[in-house]
Write an enzyme that holds these catalytic residues in place. Structure first.
Site, short mmCIF file in Angstrom:
data_model
loop_
_atom_site.label_atom_id
_atom_site.label_comp_id
_atom_site.label_asym_id
_atom_site.label_seq_id
_atom_site.Cartn_x
_atom_site.Cartn_y
_atom_site.Cartn_z
N TYR A 1 1.57 -1.95 -1.87
CA TYR A 1 0.18 -1.55 -1.58
C TYR A 1 0.10 -0.04 -1.38
O TYR A 1 -0.66 0.66 -2.08
CB TYR A 1 -0.33 -2.31 -0.34
CG TYR A 1 -1.62 -1.75 0.20
CD1 TYR A 1 -2.77 -1.70 -0.60
CD2 TYR A 1 -1.71 -1.28 1.51
CE1 TYR A 1 -3.96 -1.18 -0.11
CE2 TYR A 1 -2.89 -0.76 1.99
CZ TYR A 1 -4.01 -0.71 1.19
OH TYR A 1 -5.19 -0.18 1.68
N ARG B 1 7.67 -7.43 12.68
CA ARG B 1 7.56 -7.58 11.23
C ARG B 1 8.28 -6.41 10.56
O ARG B 1 8.21 -5.28 11.05
CB ARG B 1 6.09 -7.57 10.79
CG ARG B 1 5.36 -8.83 11.15
CD ARG B 1 3.95 -8.81 10.64
NE ARG B 1 3.16 -7.72 11.25
CZ ARG B 1 1.85 -7.68 11.25
NH1 ARG B 1 1.16 -8.64 10.68
NH2 ARG B 1 1.20 -6.69 11.82
#
Ligand SMILES: NC(=O)c1ccc[n+]([C@@H]2O[C@H](COP(=O)([O-])OP(=O)(O)OC[C@H]3O[C@@H](n4cnc5c(N)ncnc54)[C@H](O)[C@@H]3O)[C@@H](O)[C@H]2O)c1
Length: 320
Positions: A141, A281
């Site tokens: 992204y 994460r």
């Protein structure tokens, strides 16, 4: 000014359209509705449903509207999906974006404001992040947004394109007309409010052992209306051929931890918000806070709204 907004049926694009219309500009929204909502486009704006890769339709729409500038917000923006399916992100955020630039050249339009992202920085060593910090995206992204930014630099040299790339941090909040309606929703504030409303059983907190004031990640939130006003200022600031501006957009300061956002939402809604701990994460840095000094200095932009207003405006919108 006559402005085309790609992605104008999405969350931020609909508010940019709203602000442009309120300021007396004529707006053409171009959106394929893959993620957006037709009813988010104000009645005063013209609407064309088309994908950016459809060069002929886009060029014809820009020409018949006599657009003088484009605000390019259409993109895919789910980090996790971009890791699993990078080809989707290169096709939409780079290839379809370049097709838009071709359509702009065909229609003799040379002003562009581009929705970039803090994800171009990856995991920077220094906070607050300035525009001069190294760019080192950690996912497709961010990589595809940076690739498009870089193309703009070469188009400026070759074709005199004037552009401003706005690197947003975390957009949040709602206006009286438009609110965040992503599917799937991955942003913290709407998730926390869904938990407050009983639509989600709990909010997952990814990592509570970061070296921050309460152990949870610090992020920089910016009200969507403040963000939208920055687009108009940046557009009006594109005065000379070949201008290629880059601006960070956040509220700066010390940012807010995940825990602070949850506590603020619990106070504003008056409801308990259950949380569940999970591990960190991958690629989630402890702190991401912007320095927005450059756009404040160059374009006179100032944020008007704080976290309190972001959460309460989003909550009011949810209740409507
Ligand atoms: N939401 C944030 O916090 C945030 C942060 C940084 C950057 N951004 C960027 O800002 C922009 C807007 O984000 P958002 O949160 O409003 O997303 P969104 O998904 O709500 O809006 C994007 C819009 O673009 C449209 N679209 C996508 N691909 C298209 C294509 N090929 N042709 C035509 N339309 C297409 C979608 O239908 C949607 O309406 C995106 O470029 C995103 O990468 C958002």
């Amino acid at each position: 000014m006559r402005v085309a907004v790609t992605g104008g049926a999405g969350y931020i694009g609909s508010v940019v359209t709203e602000v442009l219309v309120d300021q007396g500009h004529d707006v053409l929204v171009i959106d394929d509705l893959s993620k957006g909502h037709r009813d988010a486009v104000p009645d005063e704006a013209r609407f064309v449903q088309a994908g950016l890769a459809d060069h002929r339709t886009i060029a014809a729409a820009l020409r018949s509207f006599k657009a003088e500038a484009v605000i390019h917000m259409a993109a895919y923006s789910l980090v996790g999906e971009s890791v699993a399916r990078p080809e989707r992100y290169y096709a939409n955020n780079v290839v379809a974006g370049l097709s838009l630039l071709d359509a702009m050249r065909d229609a003799a339009i040379n002003r562009l404001v581009f929705s970039s992202t803090a994800a171009v920085y990856g995991e920077p060593a220094e906070q607050p992040i300035e525009e001069t910090a190294a760019t080192a995206p950690t996912n497709p992204y961010g990589e595809t947004k940076l690739a498009f930014e870089r193309a703009l630099r070469w188009y400026a040299d070759a074709h005199g394109l004037r552009s401003a790339s706005l690197r947003y941090f975390n957009a949040a909040g709602a206006t009286r007309r438009n609110a965040e309606r992503h599917d799937p929703e991955t942003h913290l504030i709407p998730l926390v409010l869904k938990a407050a409303a009983g639509e989600l059983p709990f909010v997952t907190v990814f990592g509570d052992d970061y070296p921050t004031r309460d152990g949870t990640c610090v992020r920089d939130y910016i009200h969507v209306e403040d963000l939208a006003r920055a687009h108009v200022l940046a557009l009006l600031g594109l005065k000379e051929a070949g201008t290629c501006l880059v601006y960070n957009l956040g509220c700066g300061g010390t940012g807010h931890t995940v825990r602070e956002v949850i506590d603020t939402a619990a106070r504003i809604t008056g409801r308990p918000i259950a949380t569940r701990r999970a591990g960190r994460r991958v690629g989630d840095p402890p702190v991401l806070v912007a320095s927005s000094a450059r756009i404040q200095r160059d374009q006179g932009w100032q944020p008007h709204y704080d976290l309190e207003e972001m959460v309460s405006s989003a909550w009011r919108a949810m209740q409507r």
